[in-house]
Design a protein around this motif. Structure first.
Motif, mmCIF file in Angstrom:
data_model
loop_
_atom_site.group_PDB
_atom_site.id
_atom_site.type_symbol
_atom_site.label_atom_id
_atom_site.label_comp_id
_atom_site.label_asym_id
_atom_site.label_seq_id
_atom_site.Cartn_x
_atom_site.Cartn_y
_atom_site.Cartn_z
ATOM 1 N N ALA A 283 0.838 -1.202 0.000
ATOM 2 C CA ALA A 283 0.000 0.000 0.000
ATOM 3 C C ALA A 283 0.873 1.252 0.000
ATOM 4 C CB ALA A 283 -0.935 -0.003 1.203
ATOM 5 N N TRP A 284 1.958 1.217 0.777
ATOM 6 C CA TRP A 284 2.872 2.371 0.785
ATOM 7 C C TRP A 284 3.674 2.434 -0.509
ATOM 8 C CZ3 TRP A 284 8.330 2.099 0.723
ATOM 9 C CH2 TRP A 284 8.958 3.349 0.815
ATOM 10 N N LEU A 285 4.224 1.295 -0.959
ATOM 11 C CA LEU A 285 5.070 1.274 -2.146
ATOM 12 C C LEU A 285 4.324 1.778 -3.376
ATOM 13 C CD1 LEU A 285 7.749 0.360 -3.542
ATOM 14 C CD2 LEU A 285 6.627 -1.863 -3.898
ATOM 15 N N ALA A 286 3.056 1.333 -3.551
ATOM 16 C CA ALA A 286 2.296 1.706 -4.743
ATOM 17 C C ALA A 286 2.063 3.205 -4.820
ATOM 18 C CB ALA A 286 0.960 0.961 -4.761
ATOM 19 N N ALA B 81 3.473 -6.036 -6.158
ATOM 20 C CA ALA B 81 4.652 -5.658 -6.939
ATOM 21 C C ALA B 81 4.350 -4.554 -7.944
ATOM 22 C CB ALA B 81 5.197 -6.879 -7.676
ATOM 23 N N LEU B 82 5.403 -3.838 -8.296
ATOM 24 C CA LEU B 82 5.408 -2.880 -9.396
ATOM 25 C C LEU B 82 6.488 -3.319 -10.373
ATOM 26 C CD1 LEU B 82 5.432 0.479 -7.352
ATOM 27 C CD2 LEU B 82 3.423 -0.723 -8.246
ATOM 28 N N ASN B 83 6.232 -3.132 -11.660
ATOM 29 C CA ASN B 83 7.258 -3.427 -12.651
ATOM 30 C C ASN B 83 7.476 -2.200 -13.522
ATOM 31 O OD1 ASN B 83 9.110 -5.338 -13.932
ATOM 32 N ND2 ASN B 83 7.825 -5.030 -15.732
ATOM 33 N N PHE B 84 8.732 -1.815 -13.678
ATOM 34 C CA PHE B 84 9.107 -0.666 -14.491
ATOM 35 C C PHE B 84 9.884 -1.149 -15.711
ATOM 36 C CE2 PHE B 84 8.653 0.897 -10.189
ATOM 37 C CZ PHE B 84 7.984 2.109 -10.340
ATOM 38 N N VAL B 85 9.586 -0.570 -16.856
ATOM 39 C CA VAL B 85 10.352 -0.816 -18.073
ATOM 40 C C VAL B 85 10.978 0.509 -18.483
ATOM 41 C CG1 VAL B 85 10.314 -1.589 -20.457
ATOM 42 C CG2 VAL B 85 8.804 -2.668 -18.776
ATOM 43 N N ILE B 86 12.305 0.553 -18.509
ATOM 44 C CA ILE B 86 13.035 1.783 -18.830
ATOM 45 C C ILE B 86 13.573 1.641 -20.244
ATOM 46 C CG2 ILE B 86 14.925 3.308 -18.182
ATOM 47 C CD1 ILE B 86 14.032 1.042 -15.496
#
Length: 613
Positions: A536-539, A569-574
């Motif tokens: 909840a905090w991370l998002a 989880a979160l997923n980032f694509v750079i």
């Protein structure tokens, strides 16, 4: 290449039903136990024997291929016609072929690389040496090099998947479509004991055996998607059992971790585990970490099915057992992904060490002198990249702590431009530049490099062919019908409206895990929390803007953020962080393996309650 068929040692009726079993599998009510023994070309040689001897398994698989590996195999093939496969697999087959046949263990491997037929011949030679008679199949159809002109004429532009740039007349070395698992299933249904493929998706190594065993049909989207997820978890070997794990200090026996096993049930659900007594561990966290590795958005595309990663449910199922369920699937895409590699030119990289005081001034002096001594200066090269790595510390207690690094990489289509002519100019500065000058790579010379080029072709252009001896069987691609109805997945929780008590400054990694890697020229960075409150905090905290602030190298680049609340989880694509891919990248870490640990090391304001005591 059948090598004797039904009389194979110890197989008896474990052949999979032979010719009459096509498409039906063995209709087993129990799960199929699929073990991995390789995550890359160069992985632990003893792993195959460890998995066969460590406990009961039904299928031994291994992944030997990556975009970079295809380039390496192409270079090997140019030097030695016929060597375009992973030789270590052949060595492993010599170690375990007999026990596998005795116990009815099928072997499925993509070690065929660019020449699966030659790999099959090499394995057959091992079988003959051992006096064994396995049925050996190989799967073709992925290699498109000879078909590029045909594909262009059919309207396949072969534009770069990330940039949209046309391929043009670039000198292509490799062009391989990612095949799915139905060729593998067909080979097993026709009695194969060993199946060797070229470029298939990593997950196909699990999808094929599961579809064969359970008799799945092509439209069984949810079951196929579950097998894709299981295959994705075990494809990288020991990464699922604690290897490269953010919280590695919690992992027992990490000096020699075991390899993973996926027990895939008839409905596509699975349990990830390992052999008892082998090192490492399997937990919800280790499985989550691997699920986040090298992915993009929630829709995970494969040639057989689109797996919805936002539908995955994970639960502990006993010691070193994690159950994966609830995976939803949809029809596959209308295009097939193709990995091309072309000859990019020549490059030279050297490192100069700058010690003590005035580091930035010393670096500036080197650059001025270097470019001034080369006709045309920096612009004489196709590309020139200079990075100052501040590895030095104030008031250094050791000589090494006083050193920073200046990495200089130059690229050119002409080998001579980045060879002796370049290194000689740097060498000339040795006694005529900054105090304490020394370096690495001054005499290593120019090296050829390749460029990775992701693209697509229409799915109907890619057909698999299963070869057993003189018999060839065509396996058509799965073309998408109307999209199946996929259940809605829950929206992500956020920190909006939540009142967090006092925060403290702490490394982000004290409360979250991360895993990162390369997707061609892009980097993937998955971050997960270990509790609902943590997510909840991370998002709410780790937005794209915050990521760019914490990792300034990403600031000028396009960044996608995807929420996977089922995995917290979160997923980032750079996009573009790795330039033209691992083989061409001048970054110190060209595969972005350390990106997640850099993020975890950043100090941020963390709610005190998330840190516990």
């Amino acid at each position: 290449m059948s090598g004797g068929g039904r009389e194979a040692r110890g197989r008896g009726e474990q052949s999979g039903g032979g010719r009459e079993a096509r498409g039906r599998g063995q209709q087993s009510a129990g799960p199929i136990r699929i073990a991995n023994c390789s995550g890359f070309y160069g992985d632990r040689l003893a792993a195959a024997r460890e998995m066969v001897e460590g406990g009961p398994i039904d299928v031994l698989t291994g992944d030997w291929l990556a975009e970079l590996t295809m380039l390496v195999l192409a270079k090997n093939l140019l030097r030695d016609n016929g060597a375009g496969y992973a030789r270590t697999f052949v060595t492993q087959m010599e170690q375990v072929m007999g026990p596998c046949l005795d116990r009815g263990i099928k072997v499925v491997s993509n070690a065929g690389g660019l020449t699966p037929d030659r790999c099959a011949e090499a394995v057959a030679a091992v079988a003959a040496k051992l006096g064994l008679h396995p049925v050996i199949a190989y799967v073709e159809g992925d290699n498109l090099v000879s078909r590029l002109a045909e594909l262009r004429a059919a309207g396949a532009g072969l534009a770069n998947l990330d940039t949209g740039e046309p391929l043009g007349d670039r000198p292509v070395l490799t062009a391989n479509a990612y095949l799915g698992g139905w060729g593998i299933a067909e080979a097993l249904a026709r009695g194969a004991d060993i199946v060797i493929t070229g470029r298939v998706t990593d997950a196909a190594l699990a999808v094929g055996p599961a579809a064969w065993r359970h008799g799945w049909q092509r439209h069984d989207w949810d079951a196929l998607a579950g097998a894709v997820v299981a295959g994705h978890v075990i494809e990288c070997g020991a990464q699922a059992t604690g290897g490269n794990f953010a919280f590695f200090t919690e992992v027992p026996g990490l000096d020699h971790p075991g390899f993973p096993i996926a027990e895939v049930a008839a409905d596509g659900s699975s349990v990830i585990t390992k052999h008892p007594g082998h090192g490492g561990m399997v937990s919800v966290d280790t499985v989550t970490a691997q699920l986040l590795y090298e992915i993009g958005g929630p829709a995970y595309l494969n040639p057989d099915v689109t797996a919805r990663f936002d539908s995955i449910a994970l639960a502990a199922d006993g010691q070193d057992r994690v159950r994966i369920s609830g995976v939803r699937g949809d029809s596959p895409p209308a295009t097939a992904k193709v990995a091309l590699n072309y000859q990019g030119g020549w490059r030279s990289t050297l490192t100069l060490y700058l010690t003590g005081l005035d580091i930035e001034e010393k670096a500036a002096l080197v650059e001025r002198a270097l470019w001034a001594g080369i006709p045309g200066g920096r612009d004489a090269f196709d590309a020139a990249e200079v990075s100052l790595l501040r590895t030095d510390k104030p008031d250094p207690a050791t000589n090494a702590e006083a050193m920073a690094q200046l990495r200089i990489t130059v690229k050119h289509s002409d080998e001579r431009a980045v060879g002796r002519a370049f290194s000689a100019r740097v060498t000339e500065l040795a006694l005529a530049s900054y105090p304490g000058m020394f370096g690495d790579g001054l005499v290593s010379g120019a090296r050829a490099y390749g460029v990775y080029w992701p693209t697509t072709v229409p799915a109907e252009c890619v057909t698999q062919e299963v070869v057993i001896g003189a018999e060839r069987t065509v396996v058509p691609p799965t073309l998408p019908p109307q999209p199946a109805v996929v259940a809605e997945v829950p929206a992500a929780a956020t920190a909006a409206g939540l009142a967090w008590p006092a925060s403290v400054r702490a490394p982000l990694g004290r409360v979250v895990g991360a895993r990162s890697g390369d997707k061609g020229g892009n980097a993937n960075l998955g971050v997960w929390a270990r509790t609902d409150a943590g997510y909840a905090w991370l998002a709410g905290f780790l937005t794209v803007a915050k990521l760019r602030e914490l990792l300034p190298e990403t600031a000028p680049l396009p960044v996608e953020r995807h929420e996977l609340p089922n995995m917290r989880a979160l997923n980032f694509v750079i996009a573009g962080l790795l330039g033209e891919g691992v083989a061409a990248s001048a970054r110190l870490d060209p595969q972005a393996k350390s990106l997640g640990e850099w993020l975890r090391a950043r100090v941020v304001d963390v709610p005190r309650e998330l840190l516990g005591s």
